[in-house]
Write a protein that holds these residues in place. Structure first.
Motif, short mmCIF file in Angstrom:
data_model
loop_
_atom_site.label_atom_id
_atom_site.label_comp_id
_atom_site.label_asym_id
_atom_site.label_seq_id
_atom_site.Cartn_x
_atom_site.Cartn_y
_atom_site.Cartn_z
N TRP A 71 8.23 -3.81 -5.30
CA TRP A 71 6.77 -4.15 -5.38
C TRP A 71 6.20 -4.50 -4.11
O TRP A 71 4.90 -3.90 -3.97
CB TRP A 71 7.10 -5.51 -6.16
CG TRP A 71 5.65 -6.35 -6.36
CD1 TRP A 71 5.20 -7.50 -5.27
CD2 TRP A 71 4.37 -6.02 -7.42
NE1 TRP A 71 4.16 -7.86 -5.69
CE2 TRP A 71 3.49 -7.13 -6.83
CE3 TRP A 71 4.42 -5.34 -8.13
CZ2 TRP A 71 2.44 -7.24 -7.30
CZ3 TRP A 71 3.03 -5.32 -8.87
CH2 TRP A 71 2.15 -6.22 -8.69
N TRP A 74 4.93 -0.79 -2.87
CA TRP A 74 4.09 -0.30 -3.74
C TRP A 74 2.51 -1.16 -3.53
O TRP A 74 1.40 -0.32 -3.21
CB TRP A 74 4.08 -0.47 -5.20
CG TRP A 74 3.10 -0.34 -6.01
CD1 TRP A 74 2.29 -1.27 -6.82
CD2 TRP A 74 2.42 1.06 -6.07
NE1 TRP A 74 1.06 -0.51 -7.43
CE2 TRP A 74 0.95 0.68 -6.84
CE3 TRP A 74 2.23 2.08 -5.31
CZ2 TRP A 74 0.17 1.76 -7.07
CZ3 TRP A 74 1.44 3.15 -5.54
CH2 TRP A 74 0.41 2.78 -6.47
N VAL A 75 2.70 -2.48 -3.48
CA VAL A 75 1.16 -2.88 -3.09
C VAL A 75 0.67 -2.68 -1.89
O VAL A 75 -0.56 -2.60 -1.61
CB VAL A 75 1.41 -4.38 -3.44
CG1 VAL A 75 1.59 -5.01 -4.74
CG2 VAL A 75 2.21 -5.33 -2.49
N TRP A 78 -0.98 0.28 -2.24
CA TRP A 78 -2.06 0.30 -3.08
C TRP A 78 -3.24 -0.40 -2.34
O TRP A 78 -4.45 -0.14 -2.51
CB TRP A 78 -1.69 -0.67 -4.37
CG TRP A 78 -2.82 -1.13 -5.08
CD1 TRP A 78 -3.65 -0.26 -5.89
CD2 TRP A 78 -3.38 -2.51 -5.51
NE1 TRP A 78 -4.72 -1.03 -6.54
CE2 TRP A 78 -4.49 -2.44 -6.35
CE3 TRP A 78 -2.94 -3.75 -5.15
CZ2 TRP A 78 -5.06 -3.50 -6.90
CZ3 TRP A 78 -3.60 -4.88 -5.58
CH2 TRP A 78 -4.68 -4.79 -6.44
N VAL A 96 -0.69 -11.11 -4.73
CA VAL A 96 0.54 -10.12 -4.92
C VAL A 96 1.78 -10.75 -4.15
O VAL A 96 2.83 -10.20 -4.44
CB VAL A 96 0.25 -8.61 -4.64
CG1 VAL A 96 -1.08 -8.03 -5.48
CG2 VAL A 96 -0.31 -8.61 -3.15
N ARG A 102 9.04 -9.61 -5.27
CA ARG A 102 8.54 -8.84 -4.15
C ARG A 102 9.31 -7.89 -3.71
O ARG A 102 9.15 -6.65 -3.44
CB ARG A 102 8.13 -9.71 -3.15
CG ARG A 102 6.99 -10.64 -3.58
CD ARG A 102 6.54 -11.66 -2.25
NE ARG A 102 6.15 -10.68 -1.03
CZ ARG A 102 5.83 -11.19 0.05
NH1 ARG A 102 6.04 -12.64 0.25
NH2 ARG A 102 5.73 -10.42 0.95
N TYR A 137 -5.25 -9.60 -10.26
CA TYR A 137 -5.02 -8.71 -9.21
C TYR A 137 -3.35 -8.10 -9.30
O TYR A 137 -3.47 -6.96 -8.97
CB TYR A 137 -4.99 -9.35 -7.79
CG TYR A 137 -6.24 -9.82 -7.07
CD1 TYR A 137 -7.10 -8.69 -6.69
CD2 TYR A 137 -6.74 -10.97 -7.12
CE1 TYR A 137 -8.29 -8.93 -6.35
CE2 TYR A 137 -7.92 -11.32 -6.49
CZ TYR A 137 -8.88 -10.27 -6.18
OH TYR A 137 -10.03 -10.58 -5.69
N VAL A 138 -2.62 -8.74 -9.79
CA VAL A 138 -1.38 -8.46 -10.10
C VAL A 138 -1.46 -7.30 -11.29
O VAL A 138 -0.69 -6.25 -11.25
CB VAL A 138 -0.24 -9.44 -10.78
CG1 VAL A 138 0.97 -8.88 -11.31
CG2 VAL A 138 0.07 -10.26 -9.55
N ALA A 141 -2.61 -4.17 -9.85
CA ALA A 141 -1.73 -3.23 -8.92
C ALA A 141 -0.87 -2.55 -9.97
O ALA A 141 -0.43 -1.42 -9.70
CB ALA A 141 -0.83 -4.41 -8.20
#
Length: 374
Positions: A71, A74-75, A78, A96, A102, A137-138, A141
Motif C-alpha cells: 500500500w 502504491w500511494v 499515486w 493514507v 500500509r 482519500y483511501v 487511491a
C-alpha cells in the motif's frame, strides 16, 4: 463482441500438459506480456485462464504481478501523479498513512479490512466527518489502482461510515455578546479577529492580507492570496483556493480597526507575530485559544466559527445565496447552500411571515372600512 472475445482467447491463450503431468495455462495481456500458471488439473488451469481472459475482455483485468506492491509503495506513486495544493496533499497523506495495512500487498487488502479500520476509527472517537474525509482519500487511491490495472477491484467501495450530525446541530454561531467578548480579549490580535468575523475571511486569507488589499475609499477588502503551513519552516504564500479570489465590501468601522495607514507600504503584511513572522495555522490557533479561554468560549469554537458567524449575519439580514457565495469566496452557490442552507428561512417560514404581515394590514385599525356589501 462475443466473436472478438473468442478470437482473442484463441490466439492469445492456451493450455498444455507438461511432461510431469502439470497443466500449464498461458495468455498474453493487451500489451503482449505473457502470464502463466501451473495447475494440477486441466479444469483448474482452464478456470484460471477463463477468469483472466474474461477480466481483460470486460476491462476488469489487473496485472497479477503489479498487485504485489505494498500500500505504501502504491500511494507514494499515486500521490506523485497528483497536482494538489499543499493543504490537500497534507490531508491525503494523513489519510493514507492512518490505515493499518500500509506494509501489506495492495492486492491482499479486503473489503473487511477497510470496514474494520473505519469502525475502529469511530470507536476511538474520531469525528464522523473526519473519518469520511479520510475514507474518501483511501477510496481515491484504490480507484486509481484499479484504473492503472494494479488491482482488479476496489475493496473500499461500499464501506459504511458513521452518520454525520446535521450541520444545524454542530455549526457554532457566536452571539453579538460573544463576539464582543472575543474582541475585548484579543489584545494585539484584535484586528485579525475583526477581519475574520466582519469580512468572513479564512485564517490563511486573513494572514495573507497586505496594506494594498484594503481599499479605504471604497471600503472593501481584496482577497488575493493566502498563507499556508502549520509552522514557520512550512509557511508559504499561495493564491486563494480555487474561486476564492474576491472583493469583500466592508463597513468603514472595520477599515478603521485595521488602521492600514499606520502600517507601511502597500505590500506590507497587516498581521505579524511579535517575532515578525507571518501567522500560520499553529501560531494563529495559539492566539485564538488564548482569546477563547479569556472570553469564556467553548473548546469547539474555532477561528472558522467567526466565518460561520459572518455568513449567518448576512443570511439573517436577507442576503441571497449568490451574495453570500461571493462574499465567502465559494466557487459555486451549491457549496454555500450545502453549508448554510439551514440558516435560510424555509418556504413555510416565508409563507407564514408574508401572510402574517398581510393579516396585520387587514386588521389594522387604520385599514379602510369597505362598508356593507351591496
Amino acid at each position: 463482441m462475443v466473436t472478438a472475445s473468442v478470437n482473442w482467447r484463441a490466439s492469445m491463450a492456451s493450455i498444455k500438459q507438461r511432461a510431469n503431468g502439470v497443466w500449464r495455462a498461458r495468455y498474453r495481456d493487451q500489451n503482449g506480456k505473457e502470464h502463466t500458471k501451473h495447475e494440477k488439473t486441466k479444469r483448474a488451469a482452464q478456470k484460471w485462464l477463463d477468469e483472466q481472459t474474461a477480466a481483460i475482455v470486460t476491462g476488469q483485468w489487473a496485472d497479477p504481478g503489479a498487485g504485489r506492491i505494498t500500500w505504501d509503495e502504491w500511494v507514494s506513486r499515486w500521490v506523485g501523479m497528483q497536482v494538489w495544493a499543499d493543504g490537500t496533499a497534507t490531508a491525503a497523506a494523513t489519510a493514507v498513512e492512518s490505515v493499518p495495512w500500509r506494509l501489506k500487498a495492495i492486492r491482499d487488502v479486503k473489503h473487511g479490512d477497510v470496514q474494520t479500520w473505519v469502525t475502529k476509527e469511530s470507536e476511538r472517537g474520531l469525528a464522523a466527518s473526519t473519518i469520511r474525509t479520510r475514507l474518501n482519500y483511501v477510496q481515491m487511491a484504490f480507484r486509481a489502482a484499479v484504473d492503472n490495472q494494479v488491482i482488479s477491484r476496489n475493496p473500499a467501495a461500499r464501506v459504511k461510515t458513521p452518520r454525520i450530525r446535521k450541520r444545524e446541530a454542530t455549526m457554532k454561531i457566536l452571539t453579538a455578546e460573544q463576539v464582543n467578548a472575543a474582541l475585548e480579549a484579543a489584545g494585539e490580535f484584535r484586528p485579525f479577529v475583526a477581519v475574520c468575523v466582519f469580512a468572513g475571511l479564512r485564517l490563511g486569507e486573513a494572514a495573507g492580507l497586505q496594506v494594498g488589499d484594503v481599499d479605504q475609499h471604497l471600503n472593501k477588502i481584496l482577497v488575493r492570496r493566502q498563507v499556508q503551513g502549520t509552522s514557520i519552516p512550512t509557511t508559504k504564500i499561495t493564491p486563494p483556493k480555487a474561486g476564492s479570489e474576491r472583493e469583500v465590501f466592508v463597513p468603514l468601522e472595520l477599515v478603521d480597526i485595521l488602521q492600514v495607514s499606520q502600517i507601511g507600504t502597500p505590500d506590507s503584511f497587516l498581521f505579524r507575530t511579535p517575532l515578525g513572522h507571518l501567522f500560520n495555522r499553529n501560531s494563529a490557533g495559539e492566539e485564538w485559544r488564548r482569546i477563547r479561554k479569556a472570553a469564556g468560549l467553548g473548546d469547539d469554537v474555532t477561528l472558522h466559527t467567526l466565518r460561520h458567524t459572518f455568513a449567518s449575519n448576512l443570511i439573517a439580514s436577507g442576503c441571497d445565496v449568490v451574495t453570500v457565495q461571493r462574499a465567502l469566496g465559494h466557487s459555486q452557490p451549491s457549496i454555500t447552500l450545502n453549508v448554510y442552507s439551514h440558516l435560510w428561512p424555509s418556504a413555510e417560514d416565508k409563507t407564514r411571515s408574508a401572510t402574517s404581515t398581510f393579516m396585520a394590514e387587514v386588521f389594522s385599525p387604520d385599514a379602510p372600512n369597505p362598508g356593507p356589501h351591496q
